[in-house]
Motif scaffolding. Structure first.
Motif, PDB file in Angstrom:
ATOM      1  N   MET A  54       0.830  -1.199   0.000  1.00 36.74           N
ATOM      2  CA  MET A  54       0.000   0.000   0.000  1.00 36.74           C
ATOM      3  C   MET A  54       0.868   1.254   0.000  1.00 36.74           C
ATOM      4  O   MET A  54       0.580   2.223  -0.703  1.00 36.74           O
ATOM      5  N   GLY A  55       1.951   1.249   0.779  1.00 33.55           N
ATOM      6  CA  GLY A  55       2.848   2.408   0.833  1.00 33.55           C
ATOM      7  C   GLY A  55       3.513   2.669  -0.503  1.00 33.55           C
ATOM      8  O   GLY A  55       3.587   3.810  -0.968  1.00 33.55           O
TER       9      GLY A  55
ATOM     10  N   LEU B 199       1.488   9.370  -5.865  1.00 36.25           N
ATOM     11  CA  LEU B 199       1.860  10.745  -5.536  1.00 36.25           C
ATOM     12  C   LEU B 199       2.888  11.270  -6.525  1.00 36.25           C
ATOM     13  O   LEU B 199       2.786  12.401  -7.009  1.00 36.25           O
ATOM     14  N   ARG B 200       3.916  10.455  -6.852  1.00 38.75           N
ATOM     15  CA  ARG B 200       4.940  10.878  -7.828  1.00 38.75           C
ATOM     16  C   ARG B 200       4.312  11.118  -9.198  1.00 38.75           C
ATOM     17  O   ARG B 200       4.652  12.085  -9.878  1.00 38.75           O
ATOM     18  N   ASP B 201       3.367  10.239  -9.598  1.00 36.31           N
ATOM     19  CA  ASP B 201       2.711  10.411 -10.897  1.00 36.31           C
ATOM     20  C   ASP B 201       1.904  11.711 -10.931  1.00 36.31           C
ATOM     21  O   ASP B 201       1.869  12.405 -11.945  1.00 36.31           O
ATOM     22  N   ARG B 202       1.279  12.035  -9.830  1.00 36.50           N
ATOM     23  CA  ARG B 202       0.404  13.196  -9.798  1.00 36.50           C
ATOM     24  C   ARG B 202       1.164  14.504  -9.578  1.00 36.50           C
ATOM     25  O   ARG B 202       0.886  15.509 -10.205  1.00 36.50           O
ATOM     26  N   GLU B 203       2.165  14.525  -8.684  1.00 33.10           N
ATOM     27  CA  GLU B 203       2.832  15.762  -8.275  1.00 33.10           C
ATOM     28  C   GLU B 203       4.241  15.917  -8.826  1.00 33.10           C
ATOM     29  O   GLU B 203       4.858  16.959  -8.645  1.00 33.10           O
ATOM     30  N   GLY B 204       4.768  14.887  -9.434  1.00 33.65           N
ATOM     31  CA  GLY B 204       6.154  14.965  -9.879  1.00 33.65           C
ATOM     32  C   GLY B 204       7.072  14.637  -8.706  1.00 33.65           C
ATOM     33  O   GLY B 204       6.656  14.073  -7.702  1.00 33.65           O
TER      34      GLY B 204
END
Length: 176
Positions: free
Chosen positions: A151-152, A159-164
Motif C-alpha cells: 500500500m505504501g 503521488l509521484r505520478d500526480r505531483e512529480g
C-alpha cells in the motif's frame, strides 16, 4: 359530585374482580373524571364484531386467530374467508420469508460473497472495492489483500505520478 383522585389498593382489587385493570381505573377517575364508585363498578366493554364480518370473526376465533389479526388481514386485502381460515405463521415460516426477502434485495451475488470469504477478503473490503474503486466483482473477490508495504509503495507511486518529484523541490540543493 365529588371526585377522589386517591385510589386505595383495596379499590384497585375490587375493580380487578370485575375485570377493570388498574390503568383503566386510573384513566376513568383521573382523566375522564368519573366518580370512583362508577369507575369501579362499570364493567369494561367487550368488543363484539359488528357488520358483515361477525360470522367470519367467530370462525377466526375458533381457528385461533384474534380479532385484531383478522381485521388487519381484511385491511390488507384478504377476503373474509381467507382472513378467518389461513393459519397464523409459525416461527419457521417467518424465518423462511425473511430469507426470501434477503435474497430479493441482495446486491452482490451469493457466489461472489462466498468466493471473497474463501479468499480471506472481508465483506466491507469487497464492498469498498466494487462500490468506491469500481473494480469488477470477480477481481474484488479474488485479488488478495495488500500488505502495508504494498500500500505504501502504491501510494508513493501515485503521488509521484500526480505531483512529480516533490521531494526534490523540498530537499533539493539550495542555490546560493
Amino acid at each position: 359530585m365529588s371526585h377522589y383522585f386517591y385510589i386505595t389498593p383495596e379499590e384497585y382489587a375490587k375493580a380487578a374482580e370485575l375485570g377493570i385493570s388498574a390503568t383503566m381505573l386510573d384513566r376513568r377517575v383521573r382523566q375522564q373524571l368519573w366518580s370512583k364508585q362508577k369507575a369501579m363498578t362499570t364493567p369494561p366493554r367487550v368488543h363484539k364484531p359488528r357488520g358483515h364480518y361477525s360470522e367470519w370473526a367467530e370462525t377466526a376465533k375458533r381457528n385461533g386467530i384474534c380479532y385484531k389479526t383478522f381485521m388487519v388481514r381484511i385491511r390488507n386485502g384478504y377476503s373474509a374467508e381467507k382472513a378467518a381460515t389461513q393459519p397464523l405463521q409459525t416461527i419457521e415460516d417467518l424465518k423462511q420469508n425473511a430469507l426470501r426477502a434477503t435474497e430479493f434485495i441482495r446486491v452482490y451475488p451469493e457466489s461472489a460473497l462466498r468466493l471473497a470469504e474463501q479468499n480471506g477478503i472481508p465483506y466491507h473490503t469487497f464492498h469498498r472495492r466494487v462500490k468506491k474503486s469500481k473494480w469488477p466483482i470477480e477481481r474484488a473477490a479474488t485479488e488478495p489483500l495488500w500488505t502495508r508495504q504494498q500500500m505504501g509503495r502504491f501510494g508513493a507511486q501515485r503521488l509521484r505520478d500526480r505531483e512529480g518529484d516533490w521531494a526534490a523541490q523540498i530537499f533539493g540543493k539550495r542555490r546560493g
